[in-house]
Motif scaffolding. Structure first.
Motif, PDB file in Angstrom:
ATOM      1  N   CYS A 280       0.814  -1.220   0.000  1.00  9.48           N
ATOM      2  CA  CYS A 280       0.000   0.000   0.000  1.00  9.48           C
ATOM      3  C   CYS A 280       0.848   1.271   0.000  1.00  9.48           C
ATOM      4  CB  CYS A 280      -0.923   0.022   1.217  1.00  9.48           C
ATOM      5  SG  CYS A 280      -2.197  -1.252   1.210  1.00  9.48           S
ATOM      6  N   HIS A 281       2.004   1.211   0.654  1.00  7.37           N
ATOM      7  CA  HIS A 281       2.861   2.392   0.796  1.00  7.37           C
ATOM      8  C   HIS A 281       4.165   2.224   0.017  1.00  7.37           C
ATOM      9  CE1 HIS A 281       0.555   4.169   4.149  1.00  7.37           C
ATOM     10  NE2 HIS A 281       0.446   2.944   4.629  1.00  7.37           N
ATOM     11  N   SER A 282       4.614   3.293  -0.592  1.00 10.32           N
ATOM     12  CA  SER A 282       5.981   3.362  -1.111  1.00 10.32           C
ATOM     13  C   SER A 282       6.800   4.196  -0.133  1.00 10.32           C
ATOM     14  CB  SER A 282       6.003   4.007  -2.499  1.00 10.32           C
ATOM     15  OG  SER A 282       5.335   3.193  -3.441  1.00 10.32           O
ATOM     16  N   MET A 283       8.113   4.160  -0.298  1.00 11.10           N
ATOM     17  CA  MET A 283       9.006   4.947   0.553  1.00 11.10           C
ATOM     18  C   MET A 283       9.900   5.758  -0.376  1.00 11.10           C
ATOM     19  SD  MET A 283       9.631   5.479   3.827  1.00 11.10           S
ATOM     20  CE  MET A 283       9.203   4.016   4.795  1.00 11.10           C
ATOM     21  N   GLY A 284       9.456   6.970  -0.710  1.00 15.07           N
ATOM     22  CA  GLY A 284      10.181   7.756  -1.698  1.00 15.07           C
ATOM     23  C   GLY A 284      10.101   7.072  -3.051  1.00 15.07           C
ATOM     24  N   ASP A 285      11.270   6.812  -3.646  1.00 11.23           N
ATOM     25  CA  ASP A 285      11.317   6.125  -4.937  1.00 11.23           C
ATOM     26  C   ASP A 285      11.345   4.607  -4.785  1.00 11.23           C
ATOM     27  OD1 ASP A 285      11.339   8.467  -6.447  1.00 11.23           O
ATOM     28  OD2 ASP A 285      13.511   8.699  -6.165  1.00 11.23           O
ATOM     29  N   ARG A 286      11.368   4.138  -3.557  1.00 10.05           N
ATOM     30  CA  ARG A 286      11.413   2.695  -3.323  1.00 10.05           C
ATOM     31  C   ARG A 286       9.984   2.160  -3.255  1.00 10.05           C
ATOM     32  NH1 ARG A 286      14.363  -0.417   1.816  1.00 10.05           N
ATOM     33  NH2 ARG A 286      14.023  -2.549   1.041  1.00 10.05           N
TER      34      ARG A 286
ATOM     35  N   VAL B 206       0.619   2.967  -4.623  1.00 10.05           N
ATOM     36  CA  VAL B 206       0.036   4.311  -4.534  1.00 10.05           C
ATOM     37  C   VAL B 206      -1.311   4.297  -3.811  1.00 10.05           C
ATOM     38  CG1 VAL B 206       1.197   5.149  -6.607  1.00 10.05           C
ATOM     39  CG2 VAL B 206      -1.037   4.030  -6.810  1.00 10.05           C
ATOM     40  N   ARG B 207      -1.685   3.148  -3.266  1.00  7.79           N
ATOM     41  CA  ARG B 207      -2.988   3.027  -2.613  1.00  7.79           C
ATOM     42  C   ARG B 207      -3.075   3.897  -1.360  1.00  7.79           C
ATOM     43  NH1 ARG B 207      -5.480  -2.838  -0.815  1.00  7.79           N
ATOM     44  NH2 ARG B 207      -7.550  -2.133  -0.181  1.00  7.79           N
ATOM     45  N   CYS B 208      -1.959   3.990  -0.630  1.00  7.51           N
ATOM     46  CA  CYS B 208      -1.880   4.799   0.590  1.00  7.51           C
ATOM     47  C   CYS B 208      -0.725   5.788   0.443  1.00  7.51           C
ATOM     48  CB  CYS B 208      -1.673   3.898   1.810  1.00  7.51           C
ATOM     49  SG  CYS B 208      -3.079   2.802   2.150  1.00  7.51           S
ATOM     50  N   PRO B 209      -0.631   6.781   1.327  1.00  8.00           N
ATOM     51  CA  PRO B 209       0.395   7.826   1.167  1.00  8.00           C
ATOM     52  C   PRO B 209       1.818   7.290   1.080  1.00  8.00           C
ATOM     53  CG  PRO B 209      -1.217   8.481   2.813  1.00  8.00           C
ATOM     54  CD  PRO B 209      -1.528   7.052   2.468  1.00  8.00           C
ATOM     55  N   ASN B 210       2.612   7.957   0.249  1.00 10.09           N
ATOM     56  CA  ASN B 210       4.038   7.667   0.178  1.00 10.09           C
ATOM     57  C   ASN B 210       4.667   8.128   1.493  1.00 10.09           C
ATOM     58  OD1 ASN B 210       6.930   7.907  -0.454  1.00 10.09           O
ATOM     59  ND2 ASN B 210       6.299   7.583  -2.580  1.00 10.09           N
ATOM     60  N   LEU B 211       5.501   7.303   2.088  1.00 12.97           N
ATOM     61  CA  LEU B 211       6.066   7.615   3.398  1.00 12.97           C
ATOM     62  C   LEU B 211       7.464   8.221   3.322  1.00 12.97           C
ATOM     63  CD1 LEU B 211       4.817   4.480   5.376  1.00 12.97           C
ATOM     64  CD2 LEU B 211       3.753   6.733   5.179  1.00 12.97           C
ATOM     65  N   GLY B 212       7.938   8.446   2.109  1.00  8.85           N
ATOM     66  CA  GLY B 212       9.219   9.109   1.935  1.00  8.85           C
ATOM     67  C   GLY B 212       9.019  10.490   1.331  1.00  8.85           C
ATOM     68  N   VAL B 213      10.091  11.078   0.833  1.00  6.55           N
ATOM     69  CA  VAL B 213      10.005  12.359   0.123  1.00  6.55           C
ATOM     70  C   VAL B 213       9.590  12.052  -1.306  1.00  6.55           C
ATOM     71  CG1 VAL B 213      11.289  14.368  -0.685  1.00  6.55           C
ATOM     72  CG2 VAL B 213      11.776  13.399   1.580  1.00  6.55           C
ATOM     73  N   TYR B 214       8.467  12.640  -1.726  1.00  5.15           N
ATOM     74  CA  TYR B 214       7.966  12.300  -3.057  1.00  5.15           C
ATOM     75  C   TYR B 214       7.081  13.422  -3.585  1.00  5.15           C
ATOM     76  CZ  TYR B 214       6.548   9.217  -6.868  1.00  5.15           C
ATOM     77  OH  TYR B 214       6.352   8.653  -8.101  1.00  5.15           O
ATOM     78  N   GLY B 215       7.623  14.204  -4.485  1.00 11.22           N
ATOM     79  CA  GLY B 215       6.856  15.260  -5.133  1.00 11.22           C
ATOM     80  C   GLY B 215       6.425  16.362  -4.180  1.00 11.22           C
ATOM     81  N   GLU B 216       5.548  17.227  -4.676  1.00 15.01           N
ATOM     82  CA  GLU B 216       5.087  18.361  -3.884  1.00 15.01           C
ATOM     83  C   GLU B 216       4.180  17.930  -2.734  1.00 15.01           C
ATOM     84  OE1 GLU B 216       3.231  21.209  -6.373  1.00 15.01           O
ATOM     85  OE2 GLU B 216       5.027  21.598  -7.590  1.00 15.01           O
ATOM     86  N   LYS B 217       3.463  16.830  -2.912  1.00 16.03           N
ATOM     87  CA  LYS B 217       2.512  16.397  -1.886  1.00 16.03           C
ATOM     88  C   LYS B 217       3.213  15.876  -0.633  1.00 16.03           C
ATOM     89  CE  LYS B 217      -1.808  13.806  -1.357  1.00 16.03           C
ATOM     90  NZ  LYS B 217      -2.637  14.999  -1.122  1.00 16.03           N
TER      91      LYS B 217
END
Length: 309
Positions: free
Chosen positions: A45-51, A55-66
């Protein structure tokens, strides 16, 4: 019978009858990373930045403006928001624990409440595995605080109570267990001032432990709470009444029947009154009416019932 045997095996496992080797989990960012990308299936459900690509749940790393901040730093910002919303003194650790203990408490704009209850089946993370994941999330741009994880605030404690109860019940979900309890148990048992009075009040039943609660559900006739013994009254017309005796005096006897109704039998109409020491009025066939998952979930819910004096 098959369901009963299945539940019996589940109890054997939960109460220590069948031991299996368990992997040792280190409460550390390294241990949490292993769980996050492995057993915990957080990556689905979660990605960690580019890892990752979920996309089902929020990305937990640094990712785009959001998501300009990693979750370790983001938790501090979210804690301030939760404090403003609730008036309670949230810490970053409280926020992370809440996200796992009650995913619906805070939803990021643009996302639905779709996160799995990771301490319930099929994932069934243990408390230490969840602690490890939290430390891993803290390490993503924030401060790893194992002491805060191991010494929860009042905010976090209520979620840890759910997680520990679920673990003790073999991975039950207390939230769903409450729904099962309300549907199957509340008409006879009181809980925190609500419910019936056919059976004992269960507001403090969690203090009695897993074995007692399990046996009370599966074999209700093996244990009787004082004051809730079963009595059988036969009147002179041959009618039979079975229930809990609430009154006996010169005028007659009152029994609370299994359906919650009160039967009043006048003294002059009673032919025989006996105590049935081998039979509870709690239905023995309850195990046929619920699934094994329902059973585990209601166990987890009941283990949480520890009324504060």
């Amino acid at each position: 019978m098959g369901l009963f045997l299945g539940i019996g095996r589940a109890i054997t496992n939960m109460t220590g009858g069948e031991k299996k080797a368990a992997a040792v989990v280190t409460v550390s960012p390294e241990g949490g990373e292993t769980i996050f990308w492995g057993k915990g299936r957080c990556w689905t459900c979660h990605s960690m930045g580019d890892r990752g690509s979920a996309v089902r749940c929020p990305n937990l790393g640094v990712y785009g403006e959001k998501f300009p901040l990693p979750i370790g730093q983001r938790a501090a910002e979210r804690a301030k928001e939760r404090e403003k919303q609730t008036g309670l003194p949230y810490t970053p650790t409280d926020y992370l624990v809440e996200c796992i203990g009650n995913p619906s408490a805070y939803l990021v704009d643009g996302y639905k409440n779709e996160m799995a209850i990771v301490y319930a089946p099929p994932i069934s993370l243990t408390p230490d595995e969840i602690k490890a994941v939290i430390s891993y999330l803290q390490s993503q741009g924030g401060e790893v605080d194992i002491e805060a994880i191991n010494n929860p605030t009042e905010i976090s404690k209520k979620y840890w109570d759910k997680i520990h109860a679920a673990s003790a019940a073999g991975g039950g979900d207390p939230g769903h267990g409450e729904e099962v309890f309300q549907a199957a148990c509340l008409s006879c048992h009181a809980l925190k001032g609500e419910g019936g009075n056919v059976g004992p009040d269960l507001s403090n039943v969690g203090t009695k432990g897993l074995k007692y609660i399990s046996e009370s559900i599966l074999q209700p006739s093996t244990t009787f709470t004082p004051g809730f013994e079963t009595y059988v009254v036969i009147d002179k017309g041959g009618r039979k009444f079975v229930g809990i005796k609430t009154k006996e005096d010169a005028s007659g006897v009152d029994l609370i029947l299994e359906n919650g109704e009160v039967a009043s039998i006048a003294k002059g109409d009673i032919k025989e009154i006996t105590q049935d020491k081998n039979k509870s009025i709690m239905p023995e066939e309850l195990t046929e009416a619920i699934t094994v998952k329902d059973y585990q979930d209601v166990l987890a819910f009941m283990l949480m019932q520890k009324e504060k004096k």
